[in-house]
Write an enzyme that holds these catalytic residues in place. Structure first.
Site, short mmCIF file in Angstrom:
data_model
loop_
_atom_site.label_atom_id
_atom_site.label_comp_id
_atom_site.label_asym_id
_atom_site.label_seq_id
_atom_site.Cartn_x
_atom_site.Cartn_y
_atom_site.Cartn_z
N SER A 62 0.83 -1.22 0.00
CA SER A 62 0.00 0.00 0.00
C SER A 62 0.86 1.26 0.00
O SER A 62 2.01 1.26 0.43
CB SER A 62 -0.92 0.01 1.22
OG SER A 62 -1.73 -1.13 1.23
N1 SAH Z 1 -1.09 -4.40 3.80
C1 SAH Z 1 -0.55 -4.92 2.59
C2 SAH Z 1 -1.53 -4.76 1.45
C3 SAH Z 1 -1.43 -5.86 0.48
S1 SAH Z 1 -2.62 -5.82 -0.81
C4 SAH Z 1 0.75 -4.25 2.23
O1 SAH Z 1 0.88 -3.03 2.42
O2 SAH Z 1 1.63 -4.93 1.72
C5 SAH Z 1 -3.95 -6.73 -0.11
C6 SAH Z 1 -3.70 -8.15 0.28
O3 SAH Z 1 -4.95 -8.73 0.61
C7 SAH Z 1 -3.12 -9.04 -0.83
O4 SAH Z 1 -1.94 -9.63 -0.39
C8 SAH Z 1 -4.20 -10.07 -1.08
O5 SAH Z 1 -3.72 -11.35 -1.41
C9 SAH Z 1 -4.94 -10.08 0.24
N2 SAH Z 1 -6.30 -10.58 0.15
C10 SAH Z 1 -7.22 -10.35 -0.81
N3 SAH Z 1 -8.37 -11.00 -0.54
C11 SAH Z 1 -8.17 -11.67 0.64
C12 SAH Z 1 -8.98 -12.51 1.45
N4 SAH Z 1 -10.23 -12.83 1.12
N5 SAH Z 1 -8.45 -13.00 2.59
C13 SAH Z 1 -7.18 -12.69 2.96
N6 SAH Z 1 -6.36 -11.90 2.24
C14 SAH Z 1 -6.85 -11.39 1.09
#
Ligand code: SAH
Length: 211
Positions: A62
């Site tokens: 993010s």
């Molecule tokens: N906080 C993280 C954001 C990653 S993007 C950072 O800054 O790196 C969002 C993440 O949510 C992705 O890794 C994706 O795989 C995960 N995600 C999407 N749908 C999901 C679900 N149903 N359950 C768990 N994780 C999920």
């Protein structure tokens, strides 16, 4: 090329201040956390730009301003334990782990979770529990949570997460598909107070199955 990561981190924090981040603890932790370690090495030179960056598997780390804003919103309330949905790179997890007693983080893509786990261990952050699972279900056995932070956009608010929020707890969640808004939810007994903040852009909170 040798990068001056410390200088870049300072400049990023100055920008976050200009953009309205006032919580000194949050700013301090962002300045001290090596964001370059949470992305592919080839992108490390962009680590302190205020942008989201690809981390593989179609996902992103993010944008720092978004991490700072959501963390600051959470820190307005007393949070001992926090549930994070969407571990991704583990960067938001690392920030939270330095501010609260314990972080629980759920990720559906096993490979991302594995990499995040390794990075957090390298940084000596041990007050984190991770789970490969579906974030729509939250983490029932560890509930209730004082804070819940969802870092992917949900088509609507997952029922399980509302149930797992402690009385007096706060949830920060991007909601929507084409248009997404950041929503802050507070629980008072069986009542939930919703506040809509501005428009945001996150990858989707994928329904159901694991990857
Ligand atoms: N906080 C993280 C954001 C990653 S993007 C950072 O800054 O790196 C969002 C993440 O949510 C992705 O890794 C994706 O795989 C995960 N995600 C999407 N749908 C999901 C679900 N149903 N359950 C768990 N994780 C999920």
């Amino acid at each position: 090329m040798i990068q001056n990561f410390q200088g870049m981190a300072k400049r990023l924090v100055a920008l976050l201040r200009q953009q309205g981040i006032t919580n000194e603890r949050v700013l301090q932790v962002i300045q001290a956390t090596p964001r370059q370690q949470f992305m592919p090495e080839s992108l490390a030179h962009k680590a302190y730009e205020n942008t989201a960056l690809p981390i593989g598997k179609g996902q992103t780390i993010s944008q720092p301003l978004m991490v700072a804003s959501m963390t600051q919103l959470l820190m307005q309330h007393e949070c001992k334990n926090v549930l994070e949905i969407g571990t991704g790179s583990g960067y938001q997890t690392a920030i939270l782990a330095q501010l609260v007693e314990r972080v629980y983080s759920v990720e559906r893509i096993a490979e991302l979770q594995y990499q995040a786990k390794r990075r957090l261990k390298q940084l000596d952050l041990h007050n984190i529990s991770m789970r490969h699972g579906d974030g729509w279900q939250g983490w029932q056995s560890k509930a209730p949570f004082d804070g819940i932070i969802v870092t992917a956009a949900a088509s609507d608010i997952p029922h399980a997460l509302m149930e797992q929020l402690a009385d007096g707890g706060v949830m920060i969640i991007p909601v929507g598909t084409v248009r997404q808004r950041l929503v802050v939810i507070r629980r008072f007994g069986d009542d939930f107070e919703h506040k809509q903040l501005g428009d945001v852009k996150f990858v989707p909170l994928v329904p159901g199955s694991l990857a």
